[in-house]
Design a protein around this motif. Sequence first.
Motif, PDB file in Angstrom:
ATOM      1  N   LEU A 182      91.844  42.013 -92.511  1.00 48.55           N
ATOM      2  CA  LEU A 182      93.300  42.202 -92.820  1.00 48.55           C
ATOM      3  C   LEU A 182      93.551  43.577 -92.526  1.00 48.55           C
ATOM      4  N   PHE A 183      93.194  44.653 -92.072  1.00 47.88           N
ATOM      5  CA  PHE A 183      93.099  45.620 -91.568  1.00 47.88           C
ATOM      6  C   PHE A 183      93.573  45.103 -90.746  1.00 47.88           C
ATOM      7  N   LEU A 184      92.861  44.470 -89.178  1.00 54.27           N
ATOM      8  CA  LEU A 184      93.195  44.694 -88.356  1.00 54.27           C
ATOM      9  C   LEU A 184      94.979  44.300 -87.941  1.00 54.27           C
ATOM     10  N   ASN A 185      95.251  43.160 -88.667  1.00 55.12           N
ATOM     11  CA  ASN A 185      96.547  41.788 -89.411  1.00 55.12           C
ATOM     12  C   ASN A 185      97.976  43.522 -89.448  1.00 55.12           C
ATOM     13  N   ASN A 186      96.905  44.568 -89.910  1.00 59.10           N
ATOM     14  CA  ASN A 186      97.808  45.390 -90.579  1.00 59.10           C
ATOM     15  C   ASN A 186      98.301  46.171 -89.364  1.00 59.10           C
ATOM     16  N   ASN A 187      97.479  46.698 -88.565  1.00 57.58           N
ATOM     17  CA  ASN A 187      97.173  47.643 -87.204  1.00 57.58           C
ATOM     18  C   ASN A 187      97.323  47.120 -85.688  1.00 57.58           C
ATOM     19  N   ARG A 188      98.397  45.622 -86.388  1.00 62.11           N
ATOM     20  CA  ARG A 188      97.782  44.792 -84.650  1.00 62.11           C
ATOM     21  C   ARG A 188      98.951  45.506 -83.762  1.00 62.11           C
ATOM     22  N   ASP A 189     100.122  45.963 -83.813  1.00 60.40           N
ATOM     23  CA  ASP A 189     101.148  46.894 -83.169  1.00 60.40           C
ATOM     24  C   ASP A 189     100.140  47.429 -82.056  1.00 60.40           C
ATOM     25  N   ASP A 190      99.508  48.408 -83.310  1.00 62.38           N
ATOM     26  CA  ASP A 190      98.782  49.370 -82.598  1.00 62.38           C
ATOM     27  C   ASP A 190      97.240  49.209 -81.386  1.00 62.38           C
ATOM     28  N   LEU A 191      97.371  47.531 -81.296  1.00 56.60           N
ATOM     29  CA  LEU A 191      95.710  47.429 -80.975  1.00 56.60           C
ATOM     30  C   LEU A 191      96.747  46.763 -79.650  1.00 56.60           C
ATOM     31  N   CYS A 192      95.181  46.659 -78.098  1.00 55.17           N
ATOM     32  CA  CYS A 192      95.939  46.685 -77.204  1.00 55.17           C
ATOM     33  C   CYS A 192      95.364  44.870 -77.411  1.00 55.17           C
ATOM     34  N   LYS A 193      96.154  44.027 -76.372  1.00 60.87           N
ATOM     35  CA  LYS A 193      95.996  42.841 -76.323  1.00 60.87           C
ATOM     36  C   LYS A 193      94.515  42.389 -76.361  1.00 60.87           C
ATOM     37  N   ASP A 194      93.589  42.905 -75.978  1.00 65.78           N
ATOM     38  CA  ASP A 194      92.034  42.127 -75.901  1.00 65.78           C
ATOM     39  C   ASP A 194      91.959  42.422 -77.265  1.00 65.78           C
ATOM     40  N   CYS A 195      92.191  43.483 -78.328  1.00 64.60           N
ATOM     41  CA  CYS A 195      91.739  43.633 -79.726  1.00 64.60           C
ATOM     42  C   CYS A 195      92.643  42.624 -79.994  1.00 64.60           C
ATOM     43  N   LYS A 196      93.953  42.459 -80.153  1.00 64.53           N
ATOM     44  CA  LYS A 196      94.375  41.368 -80.902  1.00 64.53           C
ATOM     45  C   LYS A 196      93.745  39.962 -80.475  1.00 64.53           C
ATOM     46  N   ARG A 197      93.256  39.332 -79.067  1.00 66.03           N
ATOM     47  CA  ARG A 197      92.460  38.669 -79.365  1.00 66.03           C
ATOM     48  C   ARG A 197      91.059  38.539 -79.942  1.00 66.03           C
ATOM     49  N   ARG A 198      90.342  39.407 -79.731  1.00 63.07           N
ATOM     50  CA  ARG A 198      89.100  39.471 -80.531  1.00 63.07           C
ATOM     51  C   ARG A 198      88.533  39.178 -81.947  1.00 63.07           C
ATOM     52  N   SER A 199      90.524  40.158 -82.838  1.00 62.41           N
ATOM     53  CA  SER A 199      90.249  40.372 -84.703  1.00 62.41           C
ATOM     54  C   SER A 199      90.336  38.820 -84.125  1.00 62.41           C
ATOM     55  N   THR A 201      89.324  36.377 -82.699  1.00 61.20           N
ATOM     56  CA  THR A 201      87.964  35.171 -82.010  1.00 61.20           C
ATOM     57  C   THR A 201      86.840  35.985 -82.387  1.00 61.20           C
ATOM     58  N   ASN A 202      86.419  37.517 -82.512  1.00 59.18           N
ATOM     59  CA  ASN A 202      85.001  37.543 -83.141  1.00 59.18           C
ATOM     60  C   ASN A 202      85.433  39.160 -83.169  1.00 59.18           C
ATOM     61  N   PRO A 203      86.116  39.606 -84.514  1.00 59.23           N
ATOM     62  CA  PRO A 203      86.163  40.053 -84.750  1.00 59.23           C
ATOM     63  C   PRO A 203      86.106  41.626 -84.778  1.00 59.23           C
ATOM     64  N   LEU A 204      84.571  41.717 -85.346  1.00 52.10           N
ATOM     65  CA  LEU A 204      83.426  43.388 -85.371  1.00 52.10           C
ATOM     66  C   LEU A 204      83.560  43.076 -83.745  1.00 52.10           C
ATOM     67  N   ARG A 205      83.546  42.937 -82.942  1.00 51.61           N
ATOM     68  CA  ARG A 205      83.656  43.254 -80.971  1.00 51.61           C
ATOM     69  C   ARG A 205      84.903  44.208 -81.020  1.00 51.61           C
ATOM     70  N   VAL A 206      85.915  44.714 -81.953  1.00 56.69           N
ATOM     71  CA  VAL A 206      87.001  44.519 -81.321  1.00 56.69           C
ATOM     72  C   VAL A 206      86.199  46.418 -81.220  1.00 56.69           C
ATOM     73  N   PHE A 207      85.189  46.775 -82.238  1.00 55.06           N
ATOM     74  CA  PHE A 207      84.096  48.006 -81.955  1.00 55.06           C
ATOM     75  C   PHE A 207      84.213  48.821 -81.208  1.00 55.06           C
ATOM     76  N   ASP A 208      83.387  47.754 -79.540  1.00 54.58           N
ATOM     77  CA  ASP A 208      83.849  47.853 -78.732  1.00 54.58           C
ATOM     78  C   ASP A 208      84.454  47.991 -77.471  1.00 54.58           C
ATOM     79  N   CYS A 209      86.231  47.987 -78.097  1.00 60.03           N
ATOM     80  CA  CYS A 209      86.912  48.125 -77.156  1.00 60.03           C
ATOM     81  C   CYS A 209      86.560  50.347 -76.954  1.00 60.03           C
TER      82      CYS A 209
END
Length: 426
Positions: A182-199, A201-209
């Motif tokens: 939910l949080f990632l979707n709300n902040n979608r515009d501020d995330l990089c391309k990879d994190c958009k994808r990760r959110s 497929t594997n949301p926890l992975r965004v923390f590795d960005c």
Amino acid sequence: MTLKAVRGFKDILPDEAKKRQRIEEGARRVFASCGLEEIRTPILEKTEVFARGIGEHTDIVEKEMYTFEDRNGELLTLRPEATAGILRAVIEHKLYNKAPVLKLFTIGPMFRHERPQKGRLRQFHQLNAEFIGSSSPLADADCIFLAYEIVSMFADSEDLILEVNSLGCPECRPLHRKDLVLFLNNNRDDLCKDCKRRSKTNPLRVFDCKNEECQQVLKFAPVMKHYICPECASHMGRVLDALEAYGIPFVQNPYLVRGLDYYKRTTFELKARGLGAQSTVAAGGRYDGLSQLLDGPELPGVGMAVGVERLLLLMKDGAEPKRSDLFIAALGDEARTEALYWLGYLRRKGLKVEYSLEDKSLKSQMKQADKAGARYCLIVGEKEMDEEEAILRDMKTREQETVDLDDLPEILVEKLKRDRKILEGD
RNA sequence: GUGGGCGUAGCUCAGUUGGUUAGAGCGUCGGGUUGUGGCCCCGGAGGCCGAGGGUUCAAGUCCCUCCGCUCACCCCA
């Protein structure tokens, strides 16, 4: 060009094989000291074992497995990791009926079709440990203990960092995940391309960005710590207490994630400086529930794997010099035949004895003796044959003495015993 | 799958602004006592200069394509 090994598959040449033997011997000692027994499962499994075990939507299953149809049209896969196959074997042979807790280890090759780089090959090797049947946090701690002990035998412990985290359980993990998405979707515009994808497929992975902006956003993301249920929290606490008692230094990393779906609760990575981008030398975690995915009974479990190639990278190199007890330099056919008799005799006594396969000059045989690191050299030529004796040369002191061939074994054994205590049973 | 770096003896590498038989160190083999190692000295073997094409009187050196290795992204042990 001449034929070459397949990309990502490497020949293990003698110098490296020696190092690997040291690693394996060390690991076996540690495994044994913790009461683990060895299990060896096939390198090839039905694809299903991994697809169901590891998770259909993991990178490993989706694009990294060596999968093919055999001649019967059955889908088979070269194992990309050890746990799923071991669990399959445990279930198939109902090993869980033999003892309440199975403590198993295995050592062998794994296969993943990734782009090779430092510390990453397509065929690589793991030292693997599994505690199956125990949900005790002490089993988790023992796993970590194993990883830490084995790795620190060969690496500078200053260079090691142990990171630990809890992923929660089916009770509490989904709550966190839901809020995170939910949080990632709300902040979608501020995330990089990879994190958009990760959110997705594997949301926890965004923390590795590694992206700075993403990290800024993630500072406000919901953290597992606030969602973890009392049972998981207490489990984690007891694992950490055990680590303290074991005297193993660690840090908690709330963002530590695993790439395989089956992990629950405890997860850890042992990282090392000097490994480049692939900095994890050992990792593992708890996988309660994996058994059921493979049609087995409810069997909690926790395991770990050490990457052998990465451990090799951490080892100080320096090939140990060759050593052998005796080199027999024979001159002439008659002497050679006589030499073979003594070769057989002394080798059966457990001595390391070498000789020249080629008919070479004495000088060149001496050189070969030197290269073989021979402690003594026995010189037998025609002269000696006639007298039924031989010259025994001490390669260190350069002293020589003439010995009666019949007395040779006693003299040698005596000398070598004095040198080092090699020959107990004689 | 995407990007950067690199491909010259077994290994580590030189190779000047393109110029004639491509070099060194280490390793290897042999010789320096027709039966004695390490050190030293001398010598030999070993390169389609990653592959293919192009420019040029001339390419290891310049250009293109491919292949391979490597590091990184991704992912993970």
